[in-house]
Design a protein around this motif. Structure first.
Motif, PDB file in Angstrom:
ATOM      1  N   ALA A 523       0.847  -1.196   0.000  1.00 43.26           N
ATOM      2  CA  ALA A 523       0.000   0.000   0.000  1.00 43.26           C
ATOM      3  C   ALA A 523       0.876   1.238   0.000  1.00 43.26           C
ATOM      4  N   ILE A 524       0.849   1.980  -1.086  1.00 44.72           N
ATOM      5  CA  ILE A 524       1.537   3.267  -1.170  1.00 44.72           C
ATOM      6  C   ILE A 524       0.576   4.293  -1.775  1.00 44.72           C
ATOM      7  N   GLN A 525       0.184   4.069  -3.044  1.00 46.63           N
ATOM      8  CA  GLN A 525      -0.665   5.041  -3.722  1.00 46.63           C
ATOM      9  C   GLN A 525      -2.146   4.909  -3.386  1.00 46.63           C
ATOM     10  N   LEU A 526      -2.604   3.682  -3.122  1.00 45.25           N
ATOM     11  CA  LEU A 526      -4.027   3.477  -2.906  1.00 45.25           C
ATOM     12  C   LEU A 526      -4.283   3.062  -1.466  1.00 45.25           C
ATOM     13  N   ASP A 527      -5.363   2.339  -1.211  1.00 47.01           N
ATOM     14  CA  ASP A 527      -5.847   2.136   0.155  1.00 47.01           C
ATOM     15  C   ASP A 527      -5.364   0.816   0.746  1.00 47.01           C
ATOM     16  N   ALA A 528      -5.263   0.810   2.077  1.00 50.91           N
ATOM     17  CA  ALA A 528      -4.892  -0.390   2.820  1.00 50.91           C
ATOM     18  C   ALA A 528      -6.037  -0.763   3.740  1.00 50.91           C
ATOM     19  N   VAL A 529      -6.563  -1.978   3.571  1.00 53.28           N
ATOM     20  CA  VAL A 529      -7.705  -2.437   4.364  1.00 53.28           C
ATOM     21  C   VAL A 529      -7.285  -3.665   5.165  1.00 53.28           C
ATOM     22  N   PHE A 530      -7.545  -3.625   6.466  1.00 49.16           N
ATOM     23  CA  PHE A 530      -7.256  -4.747   7.356  1.00 49.16           C
ATOM     24  C   PHE A 530      -8.596  -5.224   7.928  1.00 49.16           C
ATOM     25  N   ASP A 531      -9.108  -6.326   7.404  1.00 44.87           N
ATOM     26  CA  ASP A 531     -10.438  -6.775   7.807  1.00 44.87           C
ATOM     27  C   ASP A 531     -10.477  -8.230   8.261  1.00 44.87           C
ATOM     28  N   ALA A 532      -9.315  -8.837   8.501  1.00 40.71           N
ATOM     29  CA  ALA A 532      -9.287 -10.228   8.966  1.00 40.71           C
ATOM     30  C   ALA A 532      -9.747 -10.280  10.423  1.00 40.71           C
ATOM     31  N   PRO A 533     -10.744 -11.113  10.754  1.00 43.60           N
ATOM     32  CA  PRO A 533     -11.219 -11.224  12.140  1.00 43.60           C
ATOM     33  C   PRO A 533     -10.253 -12.066  12.971  1.00 43.60           C
ATOM     34  N   ALA A 534      -9.054 -11.546  13.168  1.00 41.64           N
ATOM     35  CA  ALA A 534      -7.992 -12.316  13.824  1.00 41.64           C
ATOM     36  C   ALA A 534      -7.064 -11.350  14.550  1.00 41.64           C
ATOM     37  N   THR A 535      -6.163 -11.928  15.320  1.00 43.43           N
ATOM     38  CA  THR A 535      -5.117 -11.162  15.994  1.00 43.43           C
ATOM     39  C   THR A 535      -3.799 -11.423  15.267  1.00 43.43           C
ATOM     40  N   TYR A 536      -3.150 -10.374  14.783  1.00 47.14           N
ATOM     41  CA  TYR A 536      -1.945 -10.548  13.999  1.00 47.14           C
ATOM     42  C   TYR A 536      -1.132  -9.254  13.994  1.00 47.14           C
ATOM     43  N   SER A 537       0.112  -9.390  13.520  1.00 44.55           N
ATOM     44  CA  SER A 537       1.036  -8.261  13.499  1.00 44.55           C
ATOM     45  C   SER A 537       1.485  -7.971  12.074  1.00 44.55           C
ATOM     46  N   VAL A 538       1.633  -6.688  11.767  1.00 43.24           N
ATOM     47  CA  VAL A 538       2.183  -6.230  10.495  1.00 43.24           C
ATOM     48  C   VAL A 538       3.549  -5.619  10.788  1.00 43.24           C
ATOM     49  N   ASP A 539       4.590  -6.163  10.171  1.00 41.68           N
ATOM     50  CA  ASP A 539       5.944  -5.719  10.449  1.00 41.68           C
ATOM     51  C   ASP A 539       6.387  -4.629   9.471  1.00 41.68           C
ATOM     52  N   PHE A 540       7.332  -3.831   9.901  1.00 43.21           N
ATOM     53  CA  PHE A 540       7.866  -2.748   9.072  1.00 43.21           C
ATOM     54  C   PHE A 540       9.391  -2.843   9.046  1.00 43.21           C
ATOM     55  N   ASP A 541       9.956  -2.696   7.832  1.00 41.62           N
ATOM     56  CA  ASP A 541      11.401  -2.697   7.705  1.00 41.62           C
ATOM     57  C   ASP A 541      11.912  -1.434   7.010  1.00 41.62           C
ATOM     58  N   ARG A 542      11.029  -0.441   6.867  1.00 44.20           N
ATOM     59  CA  ARG A 542      11.386   0.852   6.286  1.00 44.20           C
ATOM     60  C   ARG A 542      10.211   1.797   6.522  1.00 44.20           C
ATOM     61  N   ASP A 543      10.390   3.089   6.259  1.00 44.36           N
ATOM     62  CA  ASP A 543       9.276   4.019   6.294  1.00 44.36           C
ATOM     63  C   ASP A 543       8.280   3.647   5.199  1.00 44.36           C
ATOM     64  N   GLU A 544       6.987   3.737   5.499  1.00 46.78           N
ATOM     65  CA  GLU A 544       5.949   3.401   4.526  1.00 46.78           C
ATOM     66  C   GLU A 544       4.915   4.522   4.460  1.00 46.78           C
ATOM     67  N   ARG A 545       4.096   4.485   3.394  1.00 48.39           N
ATOM     68  CA  ARG A 545       3.049   5.488   3.234  1.00 48.39           C
ATOM     69  C   ARG A 545       1.866   4.866   2.518  1.00 48.39           C
ATOM     70  N   ALA A 546       0.693   5.449   2.722  1.00 46.38           N
ATOM     71  CA  ALA A 546      -0.517   4.964   2.062  1.00 46.38           C
ATOM     72  C   ALA A 546      -1.466   6.137   1.880  1.00 46.38           C
ATOM     73  N   ARG A 547      -2.520   5.929   1.089  1.00 46.21           N
ATOM     74  CA  ARG A 547      -3.511   6.992   0.898  1.00 46.21           C
ATOM     75  C   ARG A 547      -4.525   6.972   2.030  1.00 46.21           C
ATOM     76  N   ASP A 548      -5.194   5.857   2.214  1.00 50.24           N
ATOM     77  CA  ASP A 548      -6.127   5.663   3.324  1.00 50.24           C
ATOM     78  C   ASP A 548      -5.830   4.318   3.965  1.00 50.24           C
ATOM     79  N   ILE A 549      -5.958   4.240   5.279  1.00 49.00           N
ATOM     80  CA  ILE A 549      -5.801   2.987   5.998  1.00 49.00           C
ATOM     81  C   ILE A 549      -7.061   2.754   6.809  1.00 49.00           C
ATOM     82  N   VAL A 550      -7.665   1.571   6.664  1.00 52.47           N
ATOM     83  CA  VAL A 550      -8.869   1.222   7.410  1.00 52.47           C
ATOM     84  C   VAL A 550      -8.612  -0.081   8.167  1.00 52.47           C
ATOM     85  N   VAL A 551      -8.689  -0.014   9.498  1.00 50.93           N
ATOM     86  CA  VAL A 551      -8.680  -1.218  10.329  1.00 50.93           C
ATOM     87  C   VAL A 551     -10.137  -1.550  10.594  1.00 50.93           C
TER      88      VAL A 551
END
Length: 629
Positions: A523-551
């Motif tokens: 997700a950089i130019q468009l949207d990031a949607v997180f809709d899994a009915p679960a417990t989980y982690s998203v890791d980062f290894d650099r600076d990131e960007r997105a347009r819209d983020i929806v949890v």
């Protein structure tokens, strides 16, 4: 402040929730962080200075078999990109406005100066080398013209390898030369797999007699040429074959001329299985009345499924080349669908690439009812099926005509290529680099907002020719420097279309990994949607960007650490969803669910507005270990 061990134990269990009743409508303006909207950051290949007439320009980065309808002979080498954003190709070098030959080059997304790769000698001021492909380790392959300084002679071309981190051209073996007095021959390496095994072709000479080109494999780490099998010889022991592509297992595909009893029966698609040399003839779509036909396999996936084209014949009459798929382990040619027939029988289509699932992309002529030819369209053929899905375009001339081709596809079904851009009123703006989403919609990459890295000019991206698993794209465009005239130049950048986080099992759950997203790109130019009915982690290894983020659901942790996540519009946590995050969020955060600073007790910094009708949840583990916002 000092506390007793008993009180310390109590504090470890304290969890403070600030509810809407306490913080209804809270807005914290914490900073004026600047958010860039939809930027596609691209780095260019070697530059050209129109004032001095020196530098590098021209060249097209696209598959090495650019075609026009009814002509499927391979043309010049074109280049590729790996999963670290390293790209290779070629451009023409000019020295004080004088032609200096085609030169291989390597560049990456860092914005550091690109590098000319080595060659095999100068003929005066001219040298020639071109890079076809690069693997994830950074090993590139292609060819270079060899100049024998002792004989003062051009002795043909040689397949070469450029190892990662070096520019030296390592000459790969051949299949003989005309002779010691004139060691002329020709060879080219077309593709290289992750292990470093390369494939291509080389002229074969026996006692100075030219037996024509043969398919060749060069094993990883070595230089010796292994001749791959063919499909028969003519009366003078001559034939032709070429390997276009090799998968990670070492299975190669391409074509070979077929001979029976010395008679030429045309070219056939061929597979050479890993570790062997025998040529397996792949099926075709019928024979001409005199027994000839043509078929070529252009790409092969990890399972061994290949795609390409075969000329179709009906009752011995040719009715046009058709896109074809050959399933892994089999030989039967499956004709893929088209976009209409001329006079009920004629059309042209070709498949250039295939992903891990077996989805292929390429192009097809579009013929409307009434035999109205309306140009070519980019096409996708989904795995397991044959129907041609027409991919979107960037406008139509006179309401019906345009051209487009798709060159590469990732495992999510997102493809890249080019399309003519036509605005209302039949205003033709030329070709544009395009990405097609899995829903077949077309996005002009220029519309994402192209930002040069480093700054110093402007781009019009005209073609996207290569795509990596994480969304790195390389192509060709027109670059206009701050000072000087526009010129054709190569570019590389990471498209990030995001979509839905797949939350699949696996070791690498980093935001920047394409396979973690429904578009196969982060997700950089468009949207990031997180809709899994679960417990989980998203890791980062650099600076990131997105347009819209929806949890939207579940309990998600953003393990940012020392990195920043920038959102152009807003990060929204919906009711019933929970987000934990450390690091720095830049942009507006709207919390209607639960927002917990830290990834266990720790700090979260928001550079922007926090709108909080939801719950802020803080953990206090001790007097020195607690959440903070």
């Amino acid at each position: 402040m000092s506390v007793s061990p008993a009180l310390e134990q109590v504090m470890r269990s304290i969890r403070v929730s600030l509810s809407p009743a306490v913080l209804s409508g809270l807005m914290l303006t914490l900073g004026a962080g600047t958010v860039a909207r939809g930027q596609l950051v691209v780095a260019g290949s070697l530059e050209y200075d129109s004032t001095s007439g020196s530098g590098y320009r021209r060249g097209v980065l696209a598959p090495p078999f650019i075609t026009v309808p009814h002509d499927f002979r391979p043309s010049r080498p074109r280049g590729g990109v790996n999963n670290s954003g390293v790209a290779v190709s070629y451009a023409v070098r000019y020295i004080d406005a004088e032609y200096g030959g085609e030169r291989a080059m390597r560049w990456d997304a860092s914005g550091a100066a690109a590098t000319e790769l080595g060659h095999l000698g100068f003929d005066g001021r001219e040298a020639e080398a071109s890079a076809y492909a690069v693997n994830d380790a950074g090993t590139a392959v292609g060819f270079a013209r060899k100049y024998d300084e002792e004989l003062v002679l051009n002795v043909g071309t040689r397949a070469v390898r450029w190892d990662a981190g070096t520019t030296e051209a390592v000459e790969l073996g051949n299949l003989g030369t005309i002779g010691d007095h004139y060691p002329y021959t020709r060879a080219e390496a077309r593709d290289v797999n992750a292990a470093g095994t390369a494939v291509g072709w080389a002229l074969k000479y026996v006692d100075g007699d030219d037996r024509y080109q043969r398919a060749v494999r060069w094993d990883a780490g070595g230089t010796e040429a292994t001749e791959l099998g063919h499909l028969g010889l003519d009366s003078r022991d001559r034939t032709q074959a070429e390997a276009y592509a090799v998968n990670e297992a070492g299975t190669a595909v391409g074509w070979a001329e077929k001979y029976e009893d010395g008679s030429d029966l045309g070219t056939r698609a061929v597979r050479w299985d890993a570790g062997g040399t025998e040529a397996t003839e792949l099926g075709h779509l019928g024979l001409h009345s005199w027994g000839s036909t043509e078929a070529r396999a252009y790409a092969v996936n990890a399972e061994g499924t290949a795609v390409g084209f075969a000329r179709k014949h009906i009752d011995g009459d040719p009715v046009g080349p058709r896109a074809v798929r050959w399933e892994a382990g089999g030989t039967e040619a499956t004709e893929l669908g088209h976009l209409g027939l001329w006079e009920g029988v004629y059309t042209t289509s070709i498949a250039y690439a295939v992903n891990a699932a077996g989805t292929a992309v390429g192009w097809a002529e579009k013929i409307e009812p009434g035999d109205v030819w309306s140009g070519s369209r980019a096409v996708r053929w989904d795995a397991g099926g044959t129907e041609a899905t027409e991919l979107g375009h960037l406008g139509l001339h006179d309401g019906y005509y345009t051209d487009a081709e798709a060159y590469a596809v990732n495992d999510a079904g997102t493809a890249v290529g080019w399309a003519e851009k036509i605005e209302p009123g039949n205003v033709w703006l030329g070709t544009r680099a395009v990405v097609w989403l899995p829903d077949a919609s077309a996005i002009d990459l220029n519309d994402l907002g192209v930002v040069p890295n480093p700054a110093g000019g402007t781009w019009i991206l005209s073609l996207a020719g290569a795509l990596s698993a994480d969304g790195w794209v390389a192509g060709t465009g027109t670059f206009t420097p701050v000072v000087g005239d526009p010129y054709v130049r190569h570019w590389v950048g990471q498209i990030g279309l995001g979509g839905t986080w797949l939350n699949t099992s696996g070791e690498n759950h980093a935001w920047g990994r394409g396979p973690n997203w429904s578009t196969g790109t982060p997700a950089i130019q468009l949207d990031a949607v997180f809709d899994a009915p679960a417990t989980y982690s998203v890791d980062f290894d650099r600076d990131e960007r997105a347009r819209d983020i929806v949890v939207a659901d579940g309990a998600v942790t953003f393990a940012l650490g020392a990195f920043d996540l920038t959102v152009a519009n807003a990060l929204t946590i919906r009711p019933g969803a929970r987000l934990s995050s450390d690091g720095t969020l830049i942009g507006q955060v709207q919390n209607y669910g639960v927002l917990s600073p830290g990834t266990s007790p720790g700090p979260l910094t928001i550079v922007g507005d926090l709108i909080n009708p939801g719950v802020l949840e803080f953990e206090i583990a001790s007097t020195s270990l607690f959440d903070s916002l």
